[in-house]
Enzyme design. Structure first.
Site, PDB file in Angstrom:
ATOM      1  N   THR A   1      19.792   8.807   3.620  1.00  0.00           N
ATOM      2  CA  THR A   1      20.563   7.835   4.398  1.00  0.00           C
ATOM      3  C   THR A   1      20.005   6.421   4.205  1.00  0.00           C
ATOM      4  O   THR A   1      20.761   5.455   4.215  1.00  0.00           O
ATOM      5  CB  THR A   1      20.590   8.190   5.901  1.00  0.00           C
ATOM      6  OG1 THR A   1      19.271   8.486   6.335  1.00  0.00           O
ATOM      7  CG2 THR A   1      21.489   9.374   6.170  1.00  0.00           C
TER       8      THR A   1
ATOM      9  N   ARG B   1      26.717  15.769   8.208  1.00  0.00           N
ATOM     10  CA  ARG B   1      26.717  16.678   9.354  1.00  0.00           C
ATOM     11  C   ARG B   1      26.132  16.075  10.617  1.00  0.00           C
ATOM     12  O   ARG B   1      26.216  16.690  11.671  1.00  0.00           O
ATOM     13  CB  ARG B   1      25.876  17.924   9.028  1.00  0.00           C
ATOM     14  CG  ARG B   1      26.470  18.798   7.967  1.00  0.00           C
ATOM     15  CD  ARG B   1      25.456  19.915   7.685  1.00  0.00           C
ATOM     16  NE  ARG B   1      25.790  20.658   6.502  1.00  0.00           N
ATOM     17  CZ  ARG B   1      26.603  21.709   6.487  1.00  0.00           C
ATOM     18  NH1 ARG B   1      27.141  22.127   7.592  1.00  0.00           N
ATOM     19  NH2 ARG B   1      26.858  22.346   5.362  1.00  0.00           N
TER      20      ARG B   1
ATOM     21  N   HIS C   1      21.868  23.214  -3.058  1.00  0.00           N
ATOM     22  CA  HIS C   1      23.322  23.058  -2.913  1.00  0.00           C
ATOM     23  C   HIS C   1      23.966  22.479  -4.159  1.00  0.00           C
ATOM     24  O   HIS C   1      25.090  21.998  -4.106  1.00  0.00           O
ATOM     25  CB  HIS C   1      23.637  22.200  -1.678  1.00  0.00           C
ATOM     26  CG  HIS C   1      23.228  22.858  -0.383  1.00  0.00           C
ATOM     27  ND1 HIS C   1      23.239  22.205   0.827  1.00  0.00           N
ATOM     28  CD2 HIS C   1      22.798  24.112  -0.121  1.00  0.00           C
ATOM     29  CE1 HIS C   1      22.818  23.045   1.787  1.00  0.00           C
ATOM     30  NE2 HIS C   1      22.540  24.197   1.238  1.00  0.00           N
TER      31      HIS C   1
ATOM     32  N   CYS D   1      35.955  30.013 -15.956  1.00  0.00           N
ATOM     33  CA  CYS D   1      35.092  30.488 -17.055  1.00  0.00           C
ATOM     34  C   CYS D   1      33.645  30.044 -16.899  1.00  0.00           C
ATOM     35  O   CYS D   1      32.782  30.481 -17.649  1.00  0.00           O
ATOM     36  CB  CYS D   1      35.646  30.031 -18.408  1.00  0.00           C
ATOM     37  SG  CYS D   1      35.382  28.275 -18.758  1.00  0.00           S
TER      38      CYS D   1
ATOM     39  N   THR E   1      16.097  17.036   7.479  1.00  0.00           N
ATOM     40  CA  THR E   1      17.029  18.164   7.566  1.00  0.00           C
ATOM     41  C   THR E   1      17.046  18.667   8.997  1.00  0.00           C
ATOM     42  O   THR E   1      15.994  18.740   9.644  1.00  0.00           O
ATOM     43  CB  THR E   1      16.663  19.300   6.582  1.00  0.00           C
ATOM     44  OG1 THR E   1      17.412  20.472   6.922  1.00  0.00           O
ATOM     45  CG2 THR E   1      15.183  19.620   6.597  1.00  0.00           C
TER      46      THR E   1
HETATM   47 ZN   LIG Z   1      37.208  27.190 -17.866  1.00  0.00          ZN
END
Ligand SMILES: [Zn+2]
Length: 250
Positions: free
Chosen positions: A27, A35, A122, A133, A196
């Site tokens: 931040t 959040r 994440h 694919c 966090t």
């Molecule tokens: Zn693809």
């Protein structure tokens, strides 16, 4: 709740720190906390659809808005701050076991953290995955196609839907990354949770893993977390001020 002076011996003497960073460290670089109390998703729940897999796959309009959001974030040209730099310093002192992050902004690597030491729980906003694919390409290339007039660029290999290489709601974390994170949490002498809320599992459970293996816990966060009670040290000072002091060379 400020940084103690002098630092406790177990902290300046720590040799295998495992850090876990969340939105709070970014931040100060101008990246919104999605959040938090003033977070984007807290104020506009509809925005959460942009990063929810079922909505994203089902609705081309959601995808179009999502690519525009990525473009806007990319154009913001954010820079790492003193908090990121302090973790680079800890690595150069040879005292950082691993740097786990819930952030997708790539700012740890931009600050100079070795790519091999950063585990992006994440994912990353700098890459794009095909949802059919699995072909991985660069975000810059996808955004160039958006700018050139493709509002929802498709996979060039199979025609499938492309999305940023970040973990969306409804999507599992990468098992290999998570395993490596658990290994690091089990192998540290200090677990440092930074910026966090420790509200999202399985990332928050990494604190439990560290404690179960005898690590001390430091929480640096503006708001209370569910783990403050078992932490050895809780610091509420802004992160970009707190980390340089907490992680200074002994
Ligand atoms: Zn693809």
């Amino acid at each position: 709740m400020t940084v103690p002076e002098p630092l406790p011996g177990w902290l300046c003497g720590a040799q295998r720190v495992c850090a876990l960073t969340g939105a709070g460290i970014s931040t100060d670089s101008g990246i919104p906390d999605y959040r938090g109390p003033q977070g984007v998703w807290t104020r506009d729940p509809d925005a959460e659809k942009l990063v929810t897999l079922s909505w994203y796959l089902a609705d081309p309009e959601i995808r179009r808005r999502s690519w525009l959001m990525r473009r806007d974030l990319q154009e913001a040209a954010v820079r790492p701050n003193a908090g990121h730099a302090a973790l680079v310093g800890l690595e150069r002192q040879g005292r950082l076991r691993a740097l786990l992050t819930q952030n997708i902004d790539g700012l740890h690597q931009a600050a100079g953290s070795a790519p091999g030491i950063v585990l992006e729980l994440h994912g990353t906003v700098h890459a794009v995955d095909c949802t059919d694919c699995g072909e991985r390409t660069r975000m810059d290339d996808a955004l160039a196609r958006v700018a050139a007039g493709e509002p929802d660029p498709a996979c060039r290999v199979c025609g499938g839907v492309l999305k940023s290489a970040t973990v969306y709601f409804g999507q599992a974390l990468d098992a290999g990354v998570l395993d490596a994170a658990v290994d690091a949490a089990a192998d540290c002498d200090v677990f440092l949770a930074v910026g966090t809320s420790l509200a999202v599992h399985p990332a928050a459970g990494l604190v439990d893993v560290a404690v179960a293996h005898g690590a001390r816990v430091v929480v640096v966060n503006a708001e209370p977390t569910p783990y403050d009670g078992l932490a050895d040290l809780v610091v509420r000072t802004p992160i970009s001020q707190a980390l340089p002091s907490l992680l200074a060379p002994a």
